[in-house]
Design a protein around this motif. Structure first.
Motif, PDB file in Angstrom:
ATOM      1  N   ASP A 131      16.780 -27.014  55.240  1.00  0.00           N
ATOM      2  CA  ASP A 131      17.969 -27.858  55.083  1.00  0.00           C
ATOM      3  C   ASP A 131      19.261 -27.056  54.987  1.00  0.00           C
ATOM      4  O   ASP A 131      20.336 -27.589  55.240  1.00  0.00           O
ATOM      5  CB  ASP A 131      17.853 -28.700  53.802  1.00  0.00           C
ATOM      6  CG  ASP A 131      16.833 -29.799  53.968  1.00  0.00           C
ATOM      7  OD1 ASP A 131      16.474 -30.067  55.124  1.00  0.00           O
ATOM      8  OD2 ASP A 131      16.384 -30.349  52.956  1.00  0.00           O
ATOM      9  N   HIS A 156      26.665 -34.454  54.702  1.00  0.00           N
ATOM     10  CA  HIS A 156      26.348 -33.631  53.526  1.00  0.00           C
ATOM     11  C   HIS A 156      27.322 -33.858  52.381  1.00  0.00           C
ATOM     12  O   HIS A 156      27.195 -33.206  51.347  1.00  0.00           O
ATOM     13  CB  HIS A 156      26.327 -32.153  53.922  1.00  0.00           C
ATOM     14  CG  HIS A 156      25.163 -31.807  54.786  1.00  0.00           C
ATOM     15  ND1 HIS A 156      23.930 -31.496  54.281  1.00  0.00           N
ATOM     16  CD2 HIS A 156      25.033 -31.775  56.127  1.00  0.00           C
ATOM     17  CE1 HIS A 156      23.089 -31.272  55.273  1.00  0.00           C
ATOM     18  NE2 HIS A 156      23.740 -31.425  56.413  1.00  0.00           N
TER      19      HIS A 156
ATOM     20  N   ARG B  63      14.203 -35.246  57.628  1.00  0.00           N
ATOM     21  CA  ARG B  63      15.237 -36.251  57.319  1.00  0.00           C
ATOM     22  C   ARG B  63      14.757 -37.654  57.666  1.00  0.00           C
ATOM     23  O   ARG B  63      14.998 -38.605  56.938  1.00  0.00           O
ATOM     24  CB  ARG B  63      16.484 -35.955  58.143  1.00  0.00           C
ATOM     25  CG  ARG B  63      17.334 -34.916  57.516  1.00  0.00           C
ATOM     26  CD  ARG B  63      18.755 -35.393  57.595  1.00  0.00           C
ATOM     27  NE  ARG B  63      19.613 -34.290  57.222  1.00  0.00           N
ATOM     28  CZ  ARG B  63      20.600 -33.860  57.958  1.00  0.00           C
ATOM     29  NH1 ARG B  63      20.862 -34.406  59.115  1.00  0.00           N
ATOM     30  NH2 ARG B  63      21.338 -32.880  57.549  1.00  0.00           N
ATOM     31  N   GLY B  66      11.945 -38.623  55.312  1.00  0.00           N
ATOM     32  CA  GLY B  66      12.468 -38.770  53.953  1.00  0.00           C
ATOM     33  C   GLY B  66      13.532 -39.853  53.852  1.00  0.00           C
ATOM     34  O   GLY B  66      14.061 -40.098  52.770  1.00  0.00           O
ATOM     35  N   GLU B  68      16.602 -39.886  54.746  1.00  0.00           N
ATOM     36  CA  GLU B  68      17.807 -39.311  54.120  1.00  0.00           C
ATOM     37  C   GLU B  68      19.078 -39.805  54.809  1.00  0.00           C
ATOM     38  O   GLU B  68      19.011 -40.460  55.848  1.00  0.00           O
ATOM     39  CB  GLU B  68      17.741 -37.776  54.196  1.00  0.00           C
ATOM     40  CG  GLU B  68      16.679 -37.193  53.283  1.00  0.00           C
ATOM     41  CD  GLU B  68      16.533 -35.695  53.445  1.00  0.00           C
ATOM     42  OE1 GLU B  68      17.506 -35.040  53.850  1.00  0.00           O
ATOM     43  OE2 GLU B  68      15.440 -35.185  53.165  1.00  0.00           O
ATOM     44  N   ARG B  69      20.193 -39.428  54.231  1.00  0.00           N
ATOM     45  CA  ARG B  69      21.494 -39.809  54.775  1.00  0.00           C
ATOM     46  C   ARG B  69      21.663 -39.212  56.180  1.00  0.00           C
ATOM     47  O   ARG B  69      21.286 -38.065  56.406  1.00  0.00           O
ATOM     48  CB  ARG B  69      22.583 -39.256  53.851  1.00  0.00           C
ATOM     49  CG  ARG B  69      23.931 -39.807  54.124  1.00  0.00           C
ATOM     50  CD  ARG B  69      24.902 -39.331  53.083  1.00  0.00           C
ATOM     51  NE  ARG B  69      26.222 -39.823  53.416  1.00  0.00           N
ATOM     52  CZ  ARG B  69      27.283 -39.624  52.660  1.00  0.00           C
ATOM     53  NH1 ARG B  69      27.195 -38.981  51.551  1.00  0.00           N
ATOM     54  NH2 ARG B  69      28.451 -40.108  53.029  1.00  0.00           N
TER      55      ARG B  69
END
Lengths: 271, 202
Positions: A131, A156, B63, B66, B68-69
């Motif tokens: 990440d 982010h 991502r 999960g 995620e954003r």
């Protein structure tokens, strides 16, 4: 490479080598004798990282263009040093910076730099994750990389953004986006066009060779400061090297060739 | 053990750097060795592309799974990746051109057009933030350069002024900056050669 260029290159390299080696030894003994001029961007950098730690948000470091193994290798190493200084500070808060890179050869360097910075703070446990480094294979499409950065700033929820490497006018796009999102920006590009854009749009722009001084400004390492002193010595040498022929030509013109005759008398000359 | 590994890495970096430098400068018998080292560098660079592709896929698949954003960007990337591979496997050059060239170039052109607005906003922001001599000079030069490019006879003076600015002060300033940047690159290279660069010595 012709013989004259080769000799000149060897001389420059030897002179630079001597300047760096000697300057580092001097600085190690008397560091306080070489104070640095205040830099707006380097003063702001720890503040940007600090704001990220307080809000639990990462700093985005976007490195464009410079690859390892090519002629731009020194610029990639310079950017790595800046990344180290940011990551070293950010490691205190446990929020590692997020890196975006456009060259695959910089991937190992980026991971290595982040790892070293966290290891130096004893915060390595649980850090290593894909990440933290995003490779965006933009190739020669710099605009695509710039567009990616605008998305990454939002995805982010970046607390700040540092742009290093080789950006041209496309730098305006992520800087504009960061301004609209109220994300503080620091631009440290070695491209002249990019530096002009950064001057207008970034919160803090590094001009000229300022981007190469992160180790000296932010670190406690004497060798980095030694490099700055050596660069100053080389800069003076370049100025002298430019001034002497200029004075010779102008003086010769004013005195009607007296300087040429004097030099020919001193050192001899062809008939 | 870590210390020994660091020493070996430093010794390798310094010796390979010196071999390449001497080989390129003198063109001596080291030239063959230099060529070999450069070939190894090219192969390593190719390997890093594979590592990069893996990194990219792992990152975006994590991502997606999960949730995620920014999941929509990750799905777009993975789908595009699979689509390009499928088009290569099925040998569809026309469809490949559409995906790789037509779509990408159109989007880039659109973004390039946006740059003008970004620059105008930059000049406005620069003056609004703080009016300094540097900001005034910057804005004045931008205006002269833009107006000087307009092909109107009434603006001939500005055109001459623009040409002079580009040929003399801008050119001199750019060369000065380039010299500084070149010196920075030389110093960074020298630090590698004497084993003082952090990437080499830690």
């Amino acid at each position: 490479m012709d013989s004259t260029t080769r000799v000149l290159t060897i001389l420059i390299i030897l002179f630079a080598f001597a300047a760096v080696a000697i300057a580092i030894q001097f600085v190690r003994r008397r560091r306080e004798a070489f104070p640095l001029i205040a830099s707006d961007a380097y003063t702001a950098m720890p503040q940007v990282v600090g704001a990220g730690i307080e809000s639990g948000r990462p700093v985005l470091i976007a490195h464009n263009g410079d690859a390892l193994g090519g002629t731009n290798t020194p610029f990639a190493l310079i950017a790595a040093e800046m990344t180290y200084q940011i990551a070293y500070r950010a490691a205190v808060g446990g929020v590692a910076p997020v890196m975006a890179i456009s060259e695959s050869t910089v991937l190992p360097l980026a991971y290595g730099t982040l790892t070293r910075a966290h290891k130096a703070r004893n915060r390595l446990a649980g850090f290593i994750s894909p990440d933290h480094v995003h490779w965006a294979p933009a190739g020669n499409r710099s605009m695509a990389f710039a567009a990616l950065l605008t998305g990454m700033l939002r995805t982010h929820n970046a607390a700040g953004a540092v742009f290093t490497g080789n950006y041209g006018s496309e730098l305006a796009l992520p800087l504009w986006s960061a301004t609209r999102q109220r994300v503080p920006t620091i631009a440290a590009t070695h491209n002249i066009e990019g530096q002009a854009i950064a001057f207008a749009l970034a919160d803090h722009a590094m001009l000229g060779d300022e981007f190469s001084l992160s180790g000296a400004y932010l670190g406690s390492d004497s060798t980095a400061l030694g490099g700055v002193v050596a660069a100053s010595i080389l800069r003076i040498a370049v100025i002298v090297g430019l001034l002497i022929p200029t004075l010779y030509i102008v003086g010769d013109e004013v005195t009607g060739g007296a300087i040429s005759r004097l030099l020919a008398g001193l050192f001899g000359g062809g008939s | 053990m870590g210390r020994i590994a660091t020493l070996i890495a430093s010794a390798l970096a310094i010796s390979i750097g010196l071999i390449v430098l001497v080989g390129l400068l003198t063109g001596s018998t080291l030239a063959g060795l230099t060529g070999l080292v450069l070939q190894i560098a090219v192969i390593t660079a190719a390997m890093t592309v594979l590592i990069g592709v893996l990194n990219l896929l792992i990152l975006h698949l994590r991502r997606i799974f999960g949730r995620e954003r920014g999941i929509i960007y990750s799905i777009t990337l993975v789908v595009s990746f699979l689509l390009v591979i499928a088009l290569y496997v099925l040998d569809q050059p026309d469809a490949r051109r559409v995906v790789l060239e037509d779509v990408a170039v159109s989007i880039e052109s659109t973004l390039s057009a946006l740059l003008v607005f970004a620059l105008v906003y930059g000049a406005y922001r620069l003056m609004r933030r703080r009016v300094t001599w540097a900001a005034v000079l910057f804005t004045a030069i931008v205006l002269i350069t833009l107006l000087g490019a307009v092909p109107l006879s009434q603006l001939a003076l500005l055109e001459q002024l623009r040409a002079w600015i580009l040929a003399v002060p801008a050119s001199a300033g750019a060369r000065g900056l380039l010299l500084g940047i070149a010196l920075a690159a030389i110093i960074a290279g020298m630090r590698v050669l004497i084993g003082q660069e952090r990437a080499v010595r830690e």
